[in-house]
Scaffold this motif. Structure first.
Motif, mmCIF file in Angstrom:
data_model
loop_
_atom_site.group_PDB
_atom_site.id
_atom_site.type_symbol
_atom_site.label_atom_id
_atom_site.label_comp_id
_atom_site.label_asym_id
_atom_site.label_seq_id
_atom_site.Cartn_x
_atom_site.Cartn_y
_atom_site.Cartn_z
ATOM 1 N N UNK A 50 0.835 -1.202 0.000
ATOM 2 C CA UNK A 50 0.000 0.000 0.000
ATOM 3 C C UNK A 50 0.869 1.251 0.000
ATOM 4 N N UNK A 51 2.019 1.180 0.674
ATOM 5 C CA UNK A 51 2.926 2.327 0.667
ATOM 6 C C UNK A 51 3.622 2.479 -0.671
ATOM 7 N N UNK A 52 3.926 1.355 -1.313
ATOM 8 C CA UNK A 52 4.525 1.423 -2.650
ATOM 9 C C UNK A 52 3.540 2.083 -3.611
ATOM 10 N N UNK A 53 2.293 1.631 -3.571
ATOM 11 C CA UNK A 53 1.258 2.230 -4.413
ATOM 12 C C UNK A 53 1.096 3.713 -4.074
ATOM 13 N N UNK A 54 1.114 4.027 -2.781
ATOM 14 C CA UNK A 54 0.992 5.416 -2.360
ATOM 15 C C UNK A 54 2.150 6.266 -2.843
ATOM 16 N N UNK A 55 3.340 5.688 -2.891
ATOM 17 C CA UNK A 55 4.494 6.426 -3.414
ATOM 18 C C UNK A 55 4.265 6.819 -4.872
ATOM 19 N N UNK A 56 3.839 5.850 -5.686
ATOM 20 C CA UNK A 56 3.587 6.164 -7.101
ATOM 21 C C UNK A 56 2.437 7.169 -7.238
ATOM 22 N N UNK A 57 1.432 7.069 -6.381
ATOM 23 C CA UNK A 57 0.337 8.042 -6.427
ATOM 24 C C UNK A 57 0.838 9.440 -6.076
ATOM 25 N N UNK A 58 1.707 9.538 -5.065
ATOM 26 C CA UNK A 58 2.215 10.853 -4.667
ATOM 27 C C UNK A 58 3.097 11.462 -5.747
ATOM 28 N N UNK A 59 3.684 10.622 -6.598
ATOM 29 C CA UNK A 59 4.457 11.134 -7.730
ATOM 30 C C UNK A 59 3.564 11.645 -8.852
ATOM 31 N N UNK A 60 2.259 11.422 -8.715
ATOM 32 C CA UNK A 60 1.310 11.976 -9.665
ATOM 33 C C UNK A 60 0.644 10.964 -10.570
ATOM 34 N N UNK A 61 1.011 9.693 -10.465
ATOM 35 C CA UNK A 61 0.448 8.702 -11.389
ATOM 36 C C UNK A 61 -0.978 8.346 -10.964
ATOM 37 N N UNK A 62 -1.918 8.344 -11.925
ATOM 38 C CA UNK A 62 -3.302 7.968 -11.602
ATOM 39 C C UNK A 62 -3.365 6.583 -10.974
ATOM 40 N N UNK A 90 13.493 -3.078 -5.756
ATOM 41 C CA UNK A 90 13.124 -3.271 -4.347
ATOM 42 C C UNK A 90 13.936 -2.412 -3.378
ATOM 43 N N UNK A 91 15.277 -2.333 -3.505
ATOM 44 C CA UNK A 91 16.021 -1.496 -2.545
ATOM 45 C C UNK A 91 15.587 -0.040 -2.570
ATOM 46 N N UNK A 92 15.401 0.531 -3.761
ATOM 47 C CA UNK A 92 15.000 1.933 -3.846
ATOM 48 C C UNK A 92 13.600 2.138 -3.290
ATOM 49 N N UNK A 93 12.677 1.245 -3.623
ATOM 50 C CA UNK A 93 11.310 1.372 -3.105
ATOM 51 C C UNK A 93 11.290 1.246 -1.581
ATOM 52 N N UNK A 94 12.077 0.312 -1.043
ATOM 53 C CA UNK A 94 12.131 0.157 0.415
ATOM 54 C C UNK A 94 12.673 1.429 1.062
ATOM 55 N N UNK A 95 13.711 2.006 0.469
ATOM 56 C CA UNK A 95 14.264 3.258 0.987
ATOM 57 C C UNK A 95 13.214 4.362 1.013
ATOM 58 N N UNK A 96 12.530 4.537 -0.116
ATOM 59 C CA UNK A 96 11.566 5.629 -0.230
ATOM 60 C C UNK A 96 10.360 5.410 0.686
ATOM 61 N N UNK A 97 9.959 4.157 0.843
ATOM 62 C CA UNK A 97 8.809 3.869 1.705
ATOM 63 C C UNK A 97 9.160 3.939 3.184
#
Length: 458
Positions: free
Chosen positions: A232-244, A293-300
């Motif tokens: 859910x946080x990964x999805x939220x990250x992409x949403x916060x970047x502006x992706x529908x 995965x490493x970058x997504x884990x860092x950002x989340x």
């Protein structure tokens, strides 16, 4: 009765489409409502906009289905439906928005503009059908009858102590997609300054250097790091970047994996993960082995890093994180409050959805060796003596008896492995590294003759 329920549902869906096309702020939602319903019951429309924004709990629009539910449960919805239903009863449905809506923090990033699933498919050079297959939203990959249809190759990596580690390596085409997402999206997004791992220009040296010369160093370890990052946080990250919403869902699917049940068949009973971890592995998760995965884990982990950095500041201490390794260091304030500090640390980690491996928590004073990520940090970063001596002995024996005598595990790239280890020593301690480099250059690769003169080069 059925037509009334249907009308309420339609009314909520039209409002949902209007809200999703607006800026996700109370004022933006109010403006979208006015544009759809006119100026009837303006106070009620303003109340509804504020209530929906607060109920969403996010700084970006929720999924369309959830937003529709929020609308129908809002206190102001029934009054607005009674007053304004005739305004949209015969109007054609509004299309879902097809535009990027990044948060202000990310508005200036040069991200690829992917407003629709079709845009994403074209950007990845895929047909829509193949995009759906790689994203595997429905989880059909776990039901594949042959290994050729799986997106990942997995194996269990033995560990000296504890259960084996699951490695999931994406197959070439999926790896290509993930690398593009990494290079052109994730690498552009800034991490928290405390994150030292998986970042260009940062390394375990930077992580250790932050804590050199301190009175007290605390090292802690996050258990099952990738598995515990919620998608859910990964999805939220992409949403916060502006992706529908639908584009973010597809990007999340490409970057995640779920393990088929038969992946556990080759493990002995004593090697099986805990039932909780098996559940996480069977559900969609960040795979250890995927480039993203490493970058997504860092950002989340932004909020985790933010809170732990704040905890450290309150004790006049330092904090940094290298992947799943947490490090704190400080002087008298930290030394005198180790027990309450560790309790606060565990509480924050737990609240952020992670867990500490308490067996690996170490509290190290200046009277003993202070070690982080394989480096000694008592005064300045340095190699442990046994690490240097062990590598020196290996190089000496390679120079004297030939490298074949030391390649006991039949490593296919033994020369490159040794070269990398020497380079690492050079980066930590140039003086010691130069000694090892001179010895490395005396090795005659491909010959097993005795070279007893190697000692003179030490």
């Amino acid at each position: 009765m059925k037509s009334v329920i249907s009308s309420r549902k339609t009314f909520a869906q039209r409002l949902c489409a209007a809200f999703l096309a607006a800026d996700w702020t109370p004022e933006g939602l109010f403006d979208a409502s006015i544009a759809l319903l006119g100026h009837r019951r303006e106070a009620t429309q303003r109340d509804l906009a504020a209530e929906v924004f607060e109920a969403s709990g996010t700084v970006y629009a929720p999924a369309p289905r959830r937003l529709t539910v929020i609308l129908r449960q809002a206190r102001s919805f029934e009054e607005l439906f009674s007053a304004c239903n005739d305004k949209i009863a015969k109007a054609p449905p509004l299309p879902m928005p097809a535009r990027m809506t990044p948060l202000a923090t990310f508005a200036e990033l040069p991200l690829p503009q992917l407003a629709t699933a079709g845009d994403l498919a074209r950007w990845l050079d895929l047909s829509p059908r193949r995009l759906d297959w790689f994203a595997d939203i429905a989880g059909r990959n776990t039901e594949a009858q042959t290994e050729a249809l799986n997106h990942y190759c997995w194996h269990w990596l033995p560990r000296r102590n504890g259960l084996p580690r699951l490695i999931e390596a994406p197959k070439p085409t999926l790896k290509r997609l993930q690398r593009r997402i990494l290079r052109e999206i994730l690498d552009l997004v800034p991490c928290h300054p405390a994150a030292e791992g998986f970042r260009k220009g940062r390394s375990c040296h930077n992580h250790a250097q932050r804590h050199a010369g301190e009175d007290l160093v605390i090292a802690a370890d996050l258990r099952d790091f990738f598995l515990r990052v919620p998608l859910a946080r990964v999805h939220g990250l992409f949403r916060s970047l502006g992706y529908p919403w639908d584009v973010a869902r597809l990007l999340t699917g490409i970057c995640s994996s779920n393990l088929p049940q038969d992946a556990f068949d080759d493990l002995a009973k004593a090697q099986l993960p805990t039932w909780r971890n098996r559940g996480r592995q069977l559900a969609p998760h960040l795979p250890q082995g995927a480039p993203t995965s490493p970058s997504l884990a860092n950002l989340c982990c932004w909020r985790l890093d933010l809170r732990l950095a704040g905890l450290a500041r309150s004790f006049d201490a330092n904090y940094s994180r290298y992947a799943d390794d947490l490090a704190f260091s400080g002087g008298a304030d930290l030394t005198q409050a180790v027990a309450p500090y560790l309790r606060c640390l565990a509480k924050i980690v737990r609240e952020e959805g992670h867990g500490l491996n308490h067996a690996k928590t170490r509290v190290m004073g200046r009277g003993g060796r202070q070690r982080l990520t394989g480096l000694v940090v008592n005064d300045h970063i340095n190699l442990p003596r046994e690490t240097f001596d062990g590598l020196k002995a290996t190089l000496f024996n390679c120079a004297r008896f030939g490298p074949e005598s030391q390649n006991r595990e039949n490593h296919p790239a033994f020369r490159a492995q040794l070269d990398g280890r020497v380079t690492w020593v050079e980066s930590v301690n140039p003086g010691r590294g130069a000694k090892l480099r001179r010895l490395f250059e005396r090795i005659e690769w491909g010959s097993g003759q005795d070279r007893s003169g190697a000692a003179q080069f030490l």
